[in-house]
Design an enzyme around this catalytic site. Structure first.
Site, mmCIF file in Angstrom:
data_model
loop_
_atom_site.group_PDB
_atom_site.id
_atom_site.type_symbol
_atom_site.label_atom_id
_atom_site.label_comp_id
_atom_site.label_asym_id
_atom_site.label_seq_id
_atom_site.Cartn_x
_atom_site.Cartn_y
_atom_site.Cartn_z
ATOM 1 C CE LYS A 231 -4.055 -2.186 2.112
ATOM 2 N NZ LYS A 231 -5.095 -2.092 3.175
ATOM 3 C CE1 TYR B 63 -9.343 -3.021 -0.084
ATOM 4 C CE2 TYR B 63 -8.413 -1.141 -1.244
ATOM 5 C CZ TYR B 63 -8.252 -2.258 -0.435
ATOM 6 O OH TYR B 63 -6.998 -2.588 0.014
ATOM 7 C CG PHE C 149 -13.471 1.403 6.578
ATOM 8 C CD1 PHE C 149 -12.945 0.862 5.408
ATOM 9 C CD2 PHE C 149 -14.198 0.574 7.415
ATOM 10 C CE1 PHE C 149 -13.147 -0.464 5.071
ATOM 11 C CE2 PHE C 149 -14.414 -0.766 7.089
ATOM 12 C CZ PHE C 149 -13.881 -1.278 5.909
ATOM 13 N NE ARG D 11 -6.356 -12.102 4.862
ATOM 14 C CZ ARG D 11 -7.054 -10.966 4.862
ATOM 15 N NH1 ARG D 11 -7.180 -10.246 3.746
ATOM 16 N NH2 ARG D 11 -7.589 -10.506 5.950
ATOM 17 C CB THR E 26 -7.568 -5.896 9.514
ATOM 18 O OG1 THR E 26 -8.053 -7.041 8.796
ATOM 19 C CG2 THR E 26 -7.890 -4.632 8.750
ATOM 20 N NE ARG F 9 -2.791 -5.848 6.779
ATOM 21 C CZ ARG F 9 -3.965 -6.338 6.391
ATOM 22 N NH1 ARG F 9 -4.525 -7.332 7.053
ATOM 23 N NH2 ARG F 9 -4.565 -5.842 5.326
ATOM 24 C CG ASN G 101 -3.928 -2.431 6.666
ATOM 25 O OD1 ASN G 101 -3.701 -2.029 5.532
ATOM 26 N ND2 ASN G 101 -5.012 -3.113 6.982
ATOM 27 C CG HIS H 94 -5.470 -6.125 -0.766
ATOM 28 N ND1 HIS H 94 -6.723 -6.074 -0.201
ATOM 29 C CD2 HIS H 94 -5.547 -7.060 -1.762
ATOM 30 C CE1 HIS H 94 -7.523 -6.920 -0.834
ATOM 31 N NE2 HIS H 94 -6.826 -7.532 -1.782
ATOM 32 C CD GLU I 296 -8.824 -9.003 -4.160
ATOM 33 O OE1 GLU I 296 -9.712 -8.587 -3.398
ATOM 34 O OE2 GLU I 296 -7.721 -9.435 -3.750
HETATM 35 O O1 CDP Z 1 -7.352 -5.931 4.438
HETATM 36 P P1 CDP Z 1 -8.191 -6.909 5.234
HETATM 37 O O2 CDP Z 1 -8.824 -7.980 4.370
HETATM 38 O O3 CDP Z 1 -7.427 -7.484 6.397
HETATM 39 O O4 CDP Z 1 -9.370 -6.058 5.901
HETATM 40 P P2 CDP Z 1 -10.811 -5.624 5.334
HETATM 41 O O5 CDP Z 1 -11.769 -5.774 6.458
HETATM 42 O O6 CDP Z 1 -11.117 -6.337 4.048
HETATM 43 O O7 CDP Z 1 -10.648 -4.080 5.055
HETATM 44 C C1 CDP Z 1 -10.023 -3.598 3.873
HETATM 45 C C2 CDP Z 1 -9.137 -2.437 4.226
HETATM 46 O O8 CDP Z 1 -9.941 -1.352 4.674
HETATM 47 C C3 CDP Z 1 -8.160 -2.692 5.388
HETATM 48 O O9 CDP Z 1 -7.000 -3.381 4.996
HETATM 49 C C4 CDP Z 1 -7.872 -1.264 5.827
HETATM 50 O O10 CDP Z 1 -6.915 -0.632 4.989
HETATM 51 C C5 CDP Z 1 -9.225 -0.577 5.637
HETATM 52 N N1 CDP Z 1 -9.989 -0.522 6.898
HETATM 53 C C6 CDP Z 1 -10.050 0.673 7.594
HETATM 54 O O11 CDP Z 1 -9.461 1.672 7.149
HETATM 55 N N2 CDP Z 1 -10.759 0.749 8.772
HETATM 56 C C7 CDP Z 1 -11.399 -0.328 9.256
HETATM 57 N N3 CDP Z 1 -12.086 -0.231 10.402
HETATM 58 C C8 CDP Z 1 -11.340 -1.551 8.566
HETATM 59 C C9 CDP Z 1 -10.630 -1.613 7.386
HETATM 60 MG MG MG Z 2 -10.242 -7.836 2.904
#
Ligand code: CDP
Ligand code: MG
Length: 141
Positions: A11, A51, A59, A87, A93, A104, A114, A117, A128
């Site tokens: 990122k 996304y 968010f 993962r 996350t 992370r 973080n 992705h 993707e």
């Molecule tokens: O990336 P990951 O699959 O672990 O998490 P996600 O729940 O799919 O969320 C996608 C992305 O949204 C995260 O990697 C964060 O960059 C962002 N995010 C955020 O800014 N605030 C949150 N509360 C949850 C996610």
């Molecule tokens: Mg995700």
């Protein structure tokens, strides 16, 4: 276990902080092979489409603003159990909750910035990878 492919993104914050090498080293150390890679800057439309599943989340706009704030490095990974393995190496996350030694935990700034992705399932991995790469750009090895 099967050989799988998954999509990984370094990122904007991690690119800006010069952590590309550190992040790719952790992926390779976990046995994942980089079979395609490129640097690019997403447009807001592209980031929103990538996304799309999060469009209704509070968010979402912050996520799009962040993901378009600078260049990203996108890579397709291949290996045994690659989706779950990626993962695992990424960590939770929220970097504050990510296990020590994960990407992370080491390179993430906060839950938004973080560092990486990673695709979360076989269907999203396929979609993707296709979002960023033509089949002819994937160098299986
Ligand atoms: O990336 P990951 O699959 O672990 O998490 P996600 O729940 O799919 O969320 C996608 C992305 O949204 C995260 O990697 C964060 O960059 C962002 N995010 C955020 O800014 N605030 C949150 N509360 C949850 C996610
Ligand atoms: Mg995700």
């Amino acid at each position: 276990m099967a050989i799988e492919r998954t999509l990984s993104i370094v990122k904007p914050s991690a690119v800006k902080d010069n952590h590309i090498g550190g992040i790719l080293a952790k992926l390779e150390a976990a046995g994942l092979r980089i079979i395609a890679a490129k640097m690019l800057r997403l447009t807001p439309t592209q980031a929103g489409n990538f996304y799309d599943v999060h469009r209704a989340r509070p968010f979402f706009q912050e996520l799009v603003d962040f993901m378009t704030s600078g260049p990203i490095l996108v890579q397709a990974l291949e290996g045994e159990n690659a989706i779950a393995k990626n993962r695992d190496v990424m960590g939770a996350t929220d970097p504050a909750k990510a296990a020590p030694g994960t990407i992370r935990a080491e390179f993430g700034n906060n839950i938004s910035e973080n560092a990486v992705h990673g695709s979360d399932a076989a269907d999203t991995a396929t979609a993707e990878i296709a979002f960023f790469f033509a089949t002819s750009e994937l160098c299986s090895r």
